[in-house]
Design a protein around this motif. Structure first.
Motif, short mmCIF file in Angstrom:
data_model
loop_
_atom_site.label_atom_id
_atom_site.label_comp_id
_atom_site.label_asym_id
_atom_site.label_seq_id
_atom_site.Cartn_x
_atom_site.Cartn_y
_atom_site.Cartn_z
N ARG A 62 -26.33 15.72 -35.14
CA ARG A 62 -26.83 16.53 -36.24
C ARG A 62 -28.33 16.43 -36.33
NH1 ARG A 62 -24.66 18.95 -40.21
NH2 ARG A 62 -22.42 18.82 -40.44
N LYS B 271 -24.35 19.89 -33.69
CA LYS B 271 -23.07 20.33 -34.22
C LYS B 271 -23.08 20.24 -35.74
CE LYS B 271 -20.98 15.83 -33.20
NZ LYS B 271 -19.96 15.11 -32.47
N PRO B 272 -22.28 21.05 -36.42
CA PRO B 272 -21.30 21.97 -35.86
C PRO B 272 -21.94 23.25 -35.33
CG PRO B 272 -21.32 22.19 -38.24
CD PRO B 272 -22.27 21.08 -37.90
N TYR C 143 -25.70 23.19 -42.57
CA TYR C 143 -25.82 24.23 -41.52
C TYR C 143 -27.18 24.91 -41.49
CZ TYR C 143 -21.21 23.34 -43.33
OH TYR C 143 -20.12 22.70 -43.86
N TYR D 82 -16.82 21.40 -34.43
CA TYR D 82 -17.40 20.06 -34.29
C TYR D 82 -17.10 19.45 -32.92
CZ TYR D 82 -18.51 19.97 -39.27
OH TYR D 82 -19.05 20.23 -40.51
N ASP D 83 -16.30 20.16 -32.15
CA ASP D 83 -15.89 19.62 -30.86
C ASP D 83 -16.92 19.98 -29.79
OD1 ASP D 83 -14.48 18.47 -28.83
OD2 ASP D 83 -13.07 20.15 -28.61
N SER E 8 -23.07 17.17 -27.54
CA SER E 8 -24.05 17.53 -28.58
C SER E 8 -25.07 16.42 -28.82
CB SER E 8 -23.31 17.83 -29.88
OG SER E 8 -24.21 17.89 -30.96
N GLU F 48 -23.29 12.64 -43.14
CA GLU F 48 -24.17 13.59 -42.45
C GLU F 48 -25.60 13.06 -42.38
OE1 GLU F 48 -23.57 17.71 -43.24
OE2 GLU F 48 -21.41 17.51 -43.26
#
Lengths: 487, 448
Positions: free
Chosen positions: A323, A301-302, A328, A315-316, A320, B167
């Protein structure tokens, strides 16, 4: 090209020269020690070069002259798809609206970028036959690992925690077993048969309730299509395993066969190969992953999606794997790939594959009389010659590769795949003309003759490059990995 | 079909098919079983000419608010810095960008030497003994530092500071999941890693302590203290550092770091919506053979001339396969080149000057905010970012700022519910006093 040592940038540095232009500070001067503790303020300068702007340009221009790229000359490096890198891609990637946007800006301010990403996902889904695509992985190996993590999460969600093994053919790229390890799996090697394809019997013997996945490149690294792919899919799926497609060789089958239709559950693509990245001297790449609906729940995600007319970052994604990379993915690279796909269209991509395969077969048939060809069926986008015959005369494949440098060519991939003795893996790509192929073929034929008549000239090659063969043993025994100023 | 990237003529095709001994290209695909043969045409958009595609993509680009047209105060890991014009000239030389990995050193000396210089510059800035040729980005570099530490110490726990970029923390977690490594988060107090909590959490199962410098909130943390705690417990100390800040900050190598990683994006690399950027990975000598990715080393040729090769490859996937130290293959070579050019242009003096300007401008902004009645959180030890309470939801604030030609700060409520209405504001050397003043004034106006 001249043969003198090229100075290191540090060696042409001279105290007092500068190569930058910063504006005068327009706010009050600050005593850094008023806000930072003393021990955190640097006392010893970093010894970066002190050079003028012209010094820098001359230095890097000289370095570029000591480097061979696709724009310099033919680059038939097998499995690397060294095709032409279109210049429109470079122009588009530099538009301020793409190059100078921040990943954490509000979605509403980057709709154009998200539209590119979304539309590319749609295009790649159609090209691969996989319903869902993520652009997050940074390169091929990263995509492999991402997909394996999704497969692992899928099995774990089913309570299948005993699936600890990933099967990899002996001809596979080195990244396949390495990615399996990083994803926490053990690798089991599957043998190839006499035709250079996966040995179905060996595969059957090695699958079982502990099988998480089979990783496969199709066509494989010998450039041969795995004709029994549906049977292999049946075997792997039959024991509950998943089928993974290494898309390094997609240039061979675009518009001819889609991984999704062959039964694959997950696919990675190397956008810097098939879709003109470019390679950049080793990167950056981009390694999107396509998956079936069943695996889509586990995507990193995302997820970039479309809601009504808006492009959004979702993001839901409760299941998942998380990351795999900040932000991205390598947007600047997949933007280039998108530009390429849009430049080619469906007819263009079909022609790409047809000409890539035509070129490879043409070269293979013309070179067949002069070198051993272990697998004689039609190849796809690449083929592998063996230097066995020449080795008996005391000339190794490495020598022939070095001799090609004297003709101005980048050599093929050598000693890979591992199941061909003295292998030379040649991939011409579709962007090369018949004249280029013919000239290279003539050079190869001449080298084959030299091996017969005058082997020293090959054994001692290269003769015309800026530097001779380098002592790799010395480099590894006493590693010098940085410049140090002589005292 | 005719296309500018496809040189094949009808006559060429005919001649080549004849040489091969087949009557059509289709025959070359006869090995693809009927059942999996794709016989249709891709349902994708038709090809566009160069001109019309440029126009279409130009329109899409224009939909994005960019740092050329707006004054950006957004950082949080990706920064709008001075990009010397020559960077783009160098990386546009196609001898560099159309080359593959330099596996044939005789015709790749340019790339190899450029990487060798990059490795040296990273060592100089970080104070580490050696650096590799690059990684994907700062986040995956940190994650690989974590897995390296786990392999090296044969321990299965990582302590990661909550002041590391969210992140990057997420990426560390994903990589750790792959190797069944536990990740424990160290809480922060007043914007810095809580040392007391670190002492409580560390144990003899801890492979490494991972922190960020300056941290996510812009604070400069005292590394030595945490490094000492890590070492006293047999763990490695891993620092993710902004290399540009090291123009003015003590290098991690001098403060006990065993591994220093980070992203070289601040040096000449475009924001590019988050990638490609350029991870770097630097270590002490004792970890040399554990480093992921490619290393370039100096050697000589048969005539004694100096040259460069990829070396210590027994660590890598193409040699060691499942026993490799990492699966990384492609890296970020072209962006490492961009960073090298920027580091070279800035040079010894410029890197100090640019880092200093970041601190000075951020200090100025801090005062301006305080003068205007905004609460600036956390201590004064910042680099180029501060946390400011803007007293209204940041999403709304930023929307209004955008109308005034400003890209606002990062909405911290996205990572910490306690930080609602707080923005992380970055002030690089690119921002003028005028822009900072206007920014604060706009915020005052919004608040009023």
């Amino acid at each position: 090209m001249h043969n003198e040592n090229q100075s290191l940038i540090f060696e042409i540095s001279k105290a007092g020269r500068v190569g930058y232009s910063l504006p005068e500070l327009d706010v009050p001067e600050l005593d850094v020690s008023s806000i930072l503790p003393k021990q955190l303020i640097r006392t010893e300068d970093a010894e970066l070069p002190e050079v003028s702007e012209l010094d820098i340009m001359r230095h890097y221009t000289a370095l570029s002259n000591r480097n061979h790229g696709v724009d310099t000359g033919f680059y038939p490096l097998g499995s690397c798809t060294m095709k032409y890198n279109p210049k429109i891609n470079e122009a588009v990637a530099r538009f301020p609206g793409f190059a100078r946007i921040h990943p954490l800006q509000d979605e509403s301010t980057v709709q154009g970028a998200l539209e590119v990403a979304y539309d590319l996902q749609e295009h790649l889904a159609e090209i691969t036959g996989m319903p869902q695509v993520t652009l997050q992985p940074a390169a091929g190996a990263h995509g492999e690992w991402t997909a394996l993590m999704m497969i692992r999460a899928f099995h774990e969600a089913n309570g299948d925690t005993q699936r600890t093994k990933v099967l990899v053919p002996d001809s596979a790229h080195g990244t396949n077993p390495a990615s399996a390890t990083v994803a926490g799996f053990d690798t089991v090697t599957v043998k190839s048969n006499d035709n250079g394809l996966v040995d179905l019997e060996d595969l059957k013997a090695k699958v079982g309730p502990d099988t998480a996945a089979l990783m496969l490149t199709n066509p494989n690294t010998l450039g041969l299509f795995e004709e029994e792919i549906l049977e292999m899919a049946k075997v792997v799926h039959g024991v509950g395993g998943k089928l993974y497609y290494d898309g390094a060789n997609l240039n061979a089958v675009m518009s001819k066969a889609r991984p999704g239709d062959m039964g694959f559950d997950a696919v990675h693509l190397n956008l810097h190969k098939t879709f003109t990245g470019p390679h950049g001297g080793g990167g950056p790449g981009s390694g999107p992953v396509g998956v079936t609906e069943e695996l889509a729940a586990f995507m990193p995600k995302p997820v970039i999606t479309k809601v009504d007319d808006r492009f959004v970052l979702n993001y839901d994604v409760p299941q998942s794997i998380g990351r795999v990379k900040p932000y991205y993915g390598n947007f600047g690279i997949y933007l280039r790939a998108y530009t390429y796909i849009r430049s080619m269209g469906p007819d263009g991509l079909k022609a790409v594959t047809e000409y890539a395969v035509l070129n490879a077969n043409y070269m293979m048939r013309r070179l067949e009389p002069y070198f051993d060809l272990p697998y004689t069926q039609h190849c796809k986008h690449e083929f592998v010659l063996s230097g066995r015959r020449q080795k008996k005369l005391g000339v190794r494949t490495l020598d022939m590769a070095k001799r090609l440098l004297d003709f101005g060519y980048h050599p093929p991939t050598i000693y890979f795949p591992l199941n061909v003795e003295e292998g030379m893996m040649i991939e011409p790509t579709e962007t090369e003309s018949k004249e280029t192929l013919d000239n290279f073929i003539e050079a190869m034929i001449q080298i084959a003759k030299e091996v017969d008549e005058n082997p020293e000239i090959v054994q001692e090659a290269p003769h015309t490059t800026v530097i001779g063969r380098l002592d790799e043993t010395k480099a590894a025994r006493k590693p010098v990995l940085r410049y140090t100023k002589e005292a | 079909m005719k296309h500018r990237y496809l040189p094949m003529t009808e006559q060429d095709q005919k001649d080549m098919l004849e040489t091969i001994g087949v009557s059509s290209i289709d025959e070359l695909f006869s090995d693809i079983p009927e059942a999996v043969r794709f016989t249709g045409e891709y349902k994708i958009k038709p090809a566009k000419s160069e001109t019309s595609l440029l126009k279409e993509l130009g329109r899409l680009a224009a939909k994005n608010s960019n740092a050329q047209d707006y004054a950006s105060f957004l950082g949080a890991g990706v920064y709008d810095h001075y990009r010397p014009i020559i960077v783009d000239h160098v990386i546009s030389r196609s001898e560099f960008y159309t080359a593959y990995t330099p596996y044939q050193p005789e015709i790749s000396q340019g790339e190899l030497q450029a990487i060798f210089e990059f490795q040296t510059m990273i060592c100089e800035l970080t104070g580490m003994e050696l650096a590799n040729s690059s990684m994907y980005d700062g986040g995956t570099s940190l994650a690989e530092a974590g897995t390296l530490a786990a392999g090296h110490t044969r321990r299965k726990k990582l302590l990661v500071s909550s002041t590391v970029h969210a992140e990057s923390q997420a990426v560390v977690q994903s990589y750790a999941d792959g190797q069944s490594i536990e990740v424990v988060t160290i809480p922060h107090t007043d914007g810095v890693t809580c040392v007391e909590k670190l002492k409580e959490l560390i144990d003899d199962e801890t492979a490494a302590v991972l922190v960020q410098y300056p941290n996510f909130f812009g604070q400069v943390e005292d590394l030595q203290v945490m490094g000492d705690i890590a070492h006293a417990n047999g763990a490695l100390f891993v620092v993710s550092a902004n290399p540009l800040a090291l123009g003015v900050l003590t290098p991690p190598g001098a403060l006990g770091a065993d591994i220093t990683v980070g992203d070289a994006q601040p040096f000449g690399i475009a924001e590019s919506f988050g990638g490609p950027h350029c991870g770097y990975f630097a270590v002490t000598k004792k970890l040399m053979r554990k480093v992921p990715g490619r290393l370039v080393g100096e050697t000589t040729d048969d005539q004694g001339r100096r040259g460069y090769v990829l070396t210590l490859q027994a660590r890598e996937q193409h040699i060691r396969r499942d026993k490799a130290t990492s699966n990384i293959c492609s890296n970020q070579a072209l962006n490492a080149l961009a960073a090298s050019v920027a580091m070279t242009a800035l040079g010894k003096e410029g890197v100090k000057e640019i880092a200093y300007q970041n601190i000075a401008k951020t200090a100025y902004a801090r005062q301006a905010f305080e003068k205007a009645g905004f609460d600036v959180k956390f201590g004064p030890a910042h680099f180029n970012e501060i946390v400011v309470d803007l007293k209204s939801p940041i999403k709304e604030v930023n929307k209004r700022l955008l109308g005034q030609g400003i890209i606002g700060g990062y909405d911290l409520s996205l990572v910490d519910a306690n930080l609602a209405n707080h923005a992380l504001i970055a002030v690089t050397e690119q921002r003028t006093k005028e822009e900072i003043d206007a920014f604060v004034q706009e915020l005052e106006a919004i608040h009023a």
